[in-house]
Design an enzyme around this catalytic site. Structure first.
Site, PDB file in Angstrom:
ATOM      1  N   PRO A   2       0.827  -1.215   0.000  1.00 34.55           N
ATOM      2  CA  PRO A   2       0.000   0.000   0.000  1.00 34.55           C
ATOM      3  C   PRO A   2       0.853   1.253   0.000  1.00 34.55           C
ATOM      4  O   PRO A   2       1.873   1.321   0.687  1.00 34.55           O
ATOM      5  CB  PRO A   2      -0.804  -0.125   1.297  1.00 34.55           C
ATOM      6  N   GLU A   3       0.430   2.230  -0.783  1.00 29.96           N
ATOM      7  CA  GLU A   3       1.145   3.498  -0.854  1.00 29.96           C
ATOM      8  C   GLU A   3       0.346   4.559  -0.102  1.00 29.96           C
ATOM      9  O   GLU A   3      -0.659   4.260   0.546  1.00 29.96           O
ATOM     10  CB  GLU A   3       1.375   3.875  -2.317  1.00 29.96           C
ATOM     11  N   HIS A 104      -5.899 -15.206  10.591  1.00 28.28           N
ATOM     12  CA  HIS A 104      -4.947 -14.123  10.345  1.00 28.28           C
ATOM     13  C   HIS A 104      -5.352 -12.828  11.037  1.00 28.28           C
ATOM     14  O   HIS A 104      -4.785 -11.770  10.740  1.00 28.28           O
ATOM     15  CB  HIS A 104      -4.791 -13.906   8.846  1.00 28.28           C
ATOM     16  N   ARG A 123       0.328 -12.431   5.425  1.00 24.43           N
ATOM     17  CA  ARG A 123       1.769 -12.599   5.176  1.00 24.43           C
ATOM     18  C   ARG A 123       2.644 -12.124   6.323  1.00 24.43           C
ATOM     19  O   ARG A 123       3.836 -12.390   6.351  1.00 24.43           O
ATOM     20  CB  ARG A 123       2.165 -11.860   3.889  1.00 24.43           C
ATOM     21  N   LYS A 166      21.827  14.925  -8.426  1.00 24.79           N
ATOM     22  CA  LYS A 166      21.586  13.483  -8.444  1.00 24.79           C
ATOM     23  C   LYS A 166      21.708  12.946  -9.870  1.00 24.79           C
ATOM     24  O   LYS A 166      21.054  13.447 -10.777  1.00 24.79           O
ATOM     25  CB  LYS A 166      20.190  13.151  -7.887  1.00 24.79           C
TER      26      LYS A 166
END
Length: 293
Positions: A2-3, A104, A123, A166
């Protein structure tokens, strides 16, 4: 994983039942997730009032009346669900029926608001940690994070300064959490497409020799703001594991311009290009070589 939009969506789902309520019961149903729970994890939570629920990058942060902060990370498959009294309204049209197998369900918060908040993580890459608020600046998980992309301080000048000199690719720079916090592969691909910038472009090109932001930097910041806000309004993107706290699916994936659209026609008006995919820094990059330069 997830972002920012997915984590912000979860925060907004938890806020009405968590903020201002007391954690009447806290349960850790196993000794660890990605990391072991602290020995006093339950003791520092139980009986505490959640005075605020915020987000930093991809972390949820619950301020407690004791002065502690509960730091929560969803990992790859973690999700929260809110169990309300039976007479509460049902979820909407994007409801995803969750399985009844509780194997879970690893953490439970029973709130004085009447809701049970359950953290499910098949997980077990998620994690939780209780930290004293006055120690947050020194917390290894947080201290190197860059600015929030939706915060007031994040603008073209700041991004140009961070990217000055950069020699890495622009995509790699945006995925660096020290440059900007909370962005991941999906939204970086989308923002670069909307700003018509190549993911292969050198990051330093966002800054002039005098250190001022170029037009590229201004377009990119505007695109980051737009794509993140649009994704939050859509409840995030549901590709594999993301669900909102009600069980509803996010649906921003239906608005993707390039991500996961390999071989399809570019959606930029009058472009006519084809979305391509290549591997970059171990991740799939989706882009249109015709309109992204």
């Amino acid at each position: 994983m997830p972002e920012l939009p997915e984590v912000e969506t979860v925060r907004r789902g938890l806020q009405p039942v968590m903020e201002g309520a007391k954690i009447v019961v806290a349960e850790a149903r196993r000794p660890d997730l990605r990391f072991p729970f602290q020995p006093d994890f339950v003791a520092r939570l139980q009986g505490q009032i959640v005075t605020g629920l915020g987000r930093r990058a991809k972390y949820l942060m619950a301020d407690l009346g004791s002065g502690d902060v509960l730091l929560m990370h969803l990992g790859m498959s973690g999700s929260f669900r809110v169990i309300k009294p039976a007479n509460e309204a049902a979820p909407g049209e994007f409801h995803y029926p969750r399985g009844k197998d509780s194997a879970h369900d690893h953490v439970l918060f029973r709130m004085s608001s009447g809701a049970d908040i359950v953290f499910n993580d098949p997980r077990r890459f998620g994690y939780m940690k209780v930290i004293a608020r006055n120690a947050l600046e020194d917390e290894p998980l947080l201290r190197d994070l860059g600015p929030e992309p939706l915060g007031n301080e994040f603008d073209a000048a700041m991004l140009a300064h961070s990217c000055a000199g950069k020699t890495t690719s622009l995509k790699a720079a945006l995925l660096d959490q020290r440059v900007v916090a909370g962005l991941g592969n999906i939204y970086v691909c989308e923002a670069l497409h909307r700003s018509h910038l190549s993911p292969r472009r050198i990051a330093a090109t966002l800054s002039t020799r005098k250190g001022e932001p170029t037009d590229h930097a201004k377009r990119l910041v505007a695109a980051i703001h737009t794509v993140l806000n649009d994704a939050i309004k859509a409840g995030g993107s549901s590709l594999r594991d993301h669900r909102q706290t009600s069980g509803e699916l996010g649906y921003f994936q239906h608005s993707f311009k390039v991500y996961d659209r390999e071989g399809e026609t570019c959606k930029t008006p009058r472009c006519g290009g084809t979305v391509k995919r290549f591997t970059q820094n171990g991740r799939s990059t989706f882009w249109c070589s015709k309109c992204q330069k």
